[in-house]
Design a protein around this motif. Structure first.
Motif: not given
Ligand code: AR6
Length: 348
Positions: A172-175, A178-179, A316-324
Motif C-alpha cells: 500500500d505504501i509503495a503504491e 508511486d502515485d 519520507f514525507d510521502i510515507i508520513i502523508e500516507y499515514f496521516i
C-alpha cells in the motif's frame, strides 16, 4: 544546540546486541540458562566464562520470566535473561508469555536503575515466533511501559530481513509513493501557478523573506486563503513552540502524554517549551503532529512554523502523508514503515 544529546525513548536499531553500550542487554535464553545458540550463544561468547558461572547459580528460569546477572566482558553492565515461548500455532498462550518476557525484563531493569536497555526480538529465531508479530508484541509492551517510566529502550534487529512490516502495508505504501512521488519541479510549478492566482499578500510576519523559499510562501498563502484570512493572519505570528502548546491544550492532553506519544525525550520537550523561538528538526515537528493527530492541513501549518514543508519529491514525507491520510497515528507503526523504506525515523 546538539540534538544528538537527546534520545528517543524507543528506538529500533540494526546491530549485534553484544556491541550495545547500554546498562542492560536482554538475552533470549532457554529455561536452563546455561547457554545455547542464536543470540544466547553470541552473548555468552562475548561475555566470557564468568557469565556461565553466574548463570549456574540461578537454578534456571521459567518461560515468561526473567533473571539478571552481571555483564562481565560485555560493554553492558547487566544481562537480563528471559525465556521466550516456543511458538506452536499462536493458540497456546504464546503471546501472553512473550508479553510477560518484556514486562518482567523491564521490571528487573527498572529495579536495577537501568536507564538504557536493549532487547533482541525474543522467540523470533529458534523458537519460531513470526517475526512481524514478535516485533509488534515488543513494541506494544515497551511503549506501554514507557508511558509510565523514564528509560531509553532499544529493539535490536540483527538483520534487515527480520524487520518486516506486513506485505499488505508495504505494498500500500509503495503504491502511494508511486502515485505521489513526482518531480520536484513539476510540483513547484503547480504551486507557483496556484500562488499567482491568489491575491498578493504579505509573507509570514515572523521570518525574513530570505528565510523561506518560494515553495513555503505558496503554502503560506494557500493556507491563508483556505482557512479564513483573519484567522490565518493572527496565527502567522505564532511560533512552532506556541502552536505546539496551543494544540496540546486544545486536545486536552498533558505535556507528558504528548511528548511520550511522540516518542520525544522529556528534556527536548522542556527545551521547546521554554524557548518560544525553538527551531526543531523536521522529524521532531512530524512526531508532534502525529502525537497530536493533526490533519494534513494542520500538519503543514505546523511544519511551516518551523520553516519546513511536506514535499512529494521525498519518500519520507510521502510515507508520513500516507499515514496521516489514513488516520493512523501510531508512531511506532509509522517508524516500522519508515525503517522498511530505509528512511530516518520520527522522534528526536
Ligand atoms: N544480536 C541481536 N540479535 C540477534 C543476534 C545478535 N548477536 N543473534 C541472533 N539474533 P534466537 P529464540 C536475533 O534463536 O528464538 C537459543 O539457543 C535472531 O535473528 O537467538 O528466543 C536459546 O538458548 C532472532 O531474531 O532466540 C534458546 O534455546 C532473535 O535474535 C533458543 O535459542 C532471537 O533468536 C531461544 O530461541
Amino acid at each position: 544546540m546538539h540534538r544528538k544529546e537527546y534520545f528517543m525513548p524507543l528506538e529500533i536499531v540494526r546491530n549485534d546486541i553484544t556491541k550495545m553500550k547500554v546498562d542492560a542487554i536482554v538475552n533470549a535464553a532457554d529455561e536452563s540458562l546455561l547457554g545455547g545458540g542464536g543470540v544466547d550463544g553470541a552473548i555468552h561468547r562475548a561475555a566470557g566464562a564468568g557469565l556461565l558461572a553466574e548463570c549456574r547459580t540461578l537454578g534456571g528460569c521459567k518461560t515468561g520470566m526473567a533473571q539478571i546477572t552481571g555483564g562481565y566482558n560485555l560493554p553492558a553492565k547487566y544481562v537480563i535473561h528471559t525465556v521466550g515461548p516456543i511458538y506452536n500455532d499462536g493458540k497456546h498462550g504464546e503471546k501472553a508469555l512473550l508479553e510477560s518476557c518484556y514486562r518482567e525484563s523491564l521490571a528487573l531493569a527498572k529495579e536495577h536503575n537501568c536507564e538504557t536497555v536493549a532487547f533482541p526480538l525474543i522467540s523470533s529465531g529458534v523458537y519460531g515466533y513470526p517475526k512481524d508479530q514478535a516485533l509488534k508484541v515488543a513494541i506494544d509492551v515497551i511503549s506501554d511501559f514507557l508511558l509510565e517510566n523514564e528509560m531509553t529502550v532499544y529493539i535490536v534487529i540483527f538483520d534487515k530481513d527480520t524487520y518486516q512490516i506486513s506485505e499488505k502495508l508495504f505494498s500500500d505504501i509503495a503504491e502511494y509513493i508511486d502515485d505521489n512521488y513526482v518531480d520536484e519541479h513539476t510540483d513547484y510549478r503547480r504551486e507557483r501557478i496556484r500562488m499567482n492566482a491568489l491575491p498578493s499578500m504579505a509573507p509570514c510576519a515572523r521570518r525574513k523573506k530570505s528565510d523561506i523559499d518560494s515553495f513555503e510562501m505558496c503554502e503560506c498563502k494557500a493556507m491563508a486563503v483556505g482557512s479564513g484570512l483573519d484567522d490565518a493572519l493572527s496565527q502567522m505570528d505564532e511560533s512552532f513552540s506556541e502552536m505546539l502548546l496551543r494544540k496540546i491544550d486544545e486536545r486536552g492532553m498533558t505535556d507528558a502524554q504528548c511528548y511520550k506519544k511522540a516518542n520525544i525525550d522529556r528534556k527536548l520537550f522542556s527545551k521547546i517549551r521554554s524557548d518560544v523561538n525553538y527551531k526543531p528538526s523536521k522529524p521532531t515537528v512530524l512526531a508532534f503532529a502525529i502525537s497530536l493527530e493533526l490533519t494534513l492541513a494542520e500538519t503543514k501549518d505546523m511544519l511551516m512554523k518551523a520553516g519546513f514543508a511536506l514535499s512529494h519529491s521525498n519518500k519520507f514525507d510521502i510515507i508520513i502523508e500516507y499515514f496521516i491520510k489514513n488516520g493512523n497515528y501510531n508512531i511506532f507503526e509509522i517508524n516500522e514503515a519508515l525503517f522498511a523504506f530505509d528512511q530516518s525515523l520520527l522522534g528526536a
